[in-house]
Design a protein around this motif. Structure first.
Motif, short mmCIF file in Angstrom:
data_model
loop_
_atom_site.label_atom_id
_atom_site.label_comp_id
_atom_site.label_asym_id
_atom_site.label_seq_id
_atom_site.Cartn_x
_atom_site.Cartn_y
_atom_site.Cartn_z
N ALA A 1 1.48 -3.80 -2.64
CA ALA A 1 2.01 -4.78 -3.59
C ALA A 1 2.23 -6.12 -2.94
O ALA A 1 2.50 -6.22 -1.74
CB ALA A 1 3.33 -4.28 -4.18
N SER B 1 -3.57 0.41 -5.96
CA SER B 1 -3.61 1.65 -5.19
C SER B 1 -4.83 1.61 -4.28
O SER B 1 -5.95 1.34 -4.73
CB SER B 1 -3.70 2.85 -6.13
N ASN C 1 4.32 4.54 -1.32
CA ASN C 1 4.47 3.19 -1.85
C ASN C 1 4.80 2.24 -0.73
O ASN C 1 5.76 2.42 0.00
CB ASN C 1 5.59 3.14 -2.90
N THR D 1 0.27 2.47 -2.38
CA THR D 1 0.39 1.38 -3.34
C THR D 1 0.73 0.12 -2.56
O THR D 1 1.78 0.02 -1.95
CB THR D 1 1.47 1.65 -4.39
N HIS E 1 -0.08 -5.25 -7.82
CA HIS E 1 -0.19 -4.10 -6.93
C HIS E 1 -1.48 -3.33 -7.23
O HIS E 1 -1.97 -3.31 -8.35
CB HIS E 1 1.03 -3.18 -7.05
N GLU F 1 7.74 -1.81 -1.96
CA GLU F 1 8.14 -1.80 -3.35
C GLU F 1 8.45 -3.23 -3.78
O GLU F 1 9.45 -3.81 -3.39
CB GLU F 1 9.35 -0.89 -3.56
N ARG F 2 7.57 -3.80 -4.62
CA ARG F 2 7.76 -5.16 -5.11
C ARG F 2 7.32 -5.21 -6.56
O ARG F 2 6.64 -4.31 -7.05
CB ARG F 2 6.95 -6.16 -4.27
#
Length: 271
Positions: free
Chosen positions: A269, A13, A3, A267, A11, A6-7
């Motif tokens: 984001a 993938s 990831n 991921t 987002h 992280e937000r």
């Protein structure tokens, strides 16, 4: 899955398969761009995925006709396991794809300036200044014919999926209109080639792309949130230095550089 970061905002993938191949996944949309996954003698490593792993893809984008972007052996097998995804190619390349065994009914011809949509995915084609070589002297142009005046057959794609805007440059060089055209599309993420070109390769009919310095300059003009270098490690004649590119981008503070491992989803984001 890694990831980064992280937000709580939009987002997507992102999976890179080497060369210019990517999978973008958001919600029910699964976009595959320029897959190059056929085992060939000129590859530097085995294909990191096979057709069966893409049965869930909802849209395929191919930027032009060269084998590492329009991988017809892979696409024929892909179509056998995935019966619904449309395949977008430059309009002049449709016949090449049909002759290569793809169903014309599944093909969509892309033209610069004509937006395409598939479910919640939006695609805007952009001309790419790319080369023709082989057994002839390398010429960089947008289209074949006298003065490159025919329909554009080399493209990049601006793709919006899951609220994140990507620009995949395909194969191409920087040309005067490119920074403004890409900036107007306001991409959050650039995916651009860095393998460059040189006289020795062109003397052998091998076309090239923007190099690390040119790609970093384009990044500084567009100022995305993230940039992913590509097209630098799958074929021995198409190599570039992602470390050098990363240093150049960091110097200008134009974007965060991502160099994902092959076939490993991350991921991505936005705020």
């Amino acid at each position: 899955m890694t990831n980064f970061p992280e937000r709580s905002g939009p987002h997507v993938s992102v999976t890179w398969y080497g060369q210019a191949g990517f999978r973008l996944v958001a919600g029910d949309s699964r976009v595959l761009i320029d897959p190059f996954l056929t085992d060939r003698a000129d590859r530097r490593y085995q294909p990191p995925a096979g057709p069966a792993e893409f049965a869930d893809i909802t849209l395929v984008l191919c930027t032009h006709e060269h084998v590492d972007h329009l991988d017809l052996p892979f696409l024929r097998e892909f179509c056998a396991v995935n019966t619904r995804a449309r395949i977008i190619v430059p309009a002049p390349v449709i016949q090449i794809a049909v002759d290569g065994g793809l169903d014309r009914e599944r093909l969509v011809g892309a033209v610069p300036g004509q937006e395409l949509t598939e479910s919640d995915v939006t695609v805007n084609p952009v001309p790419a200044l790319h080369g023709l070589g082989g057994d002839k002297p390398v010429v960089y142009e947008f289209a074949p014919g006298e003065g490159g005046s025919g329909p554009v057959r080399f493209l990049g794609y601006a793709v919006e999926v899951g609220g994140v805007r990507f620009f995949h440059g395909g194969d191409g060089l920087v040309y005067p209109e490119l920074p403004g055209t890409v900036s107007a599309l306001a991409p959050d993420v650039l995916m651009i080639p860095i393998n460059g070109r040189d006289h020795m390769r062109e003397a052998r009919g091998i076309v090239g792309n923007m190099n690390e310095t040119e790609a970093a300059w384009l990044c500084s003009q567009v100022a995305p949130s993230y940039v992913i270098p590509m097209h630098y490690e799958a074929i021995a004649t198409n190599t570039g230095n992602p470390g050098h590119f990363t240093s150049l981008v960091h110097e200008s503070a134009a974007a965060t550089v991502l160099v994902p491992p092959r076939a490993t989803p991350i991921t991505l984001a936005l705020p």
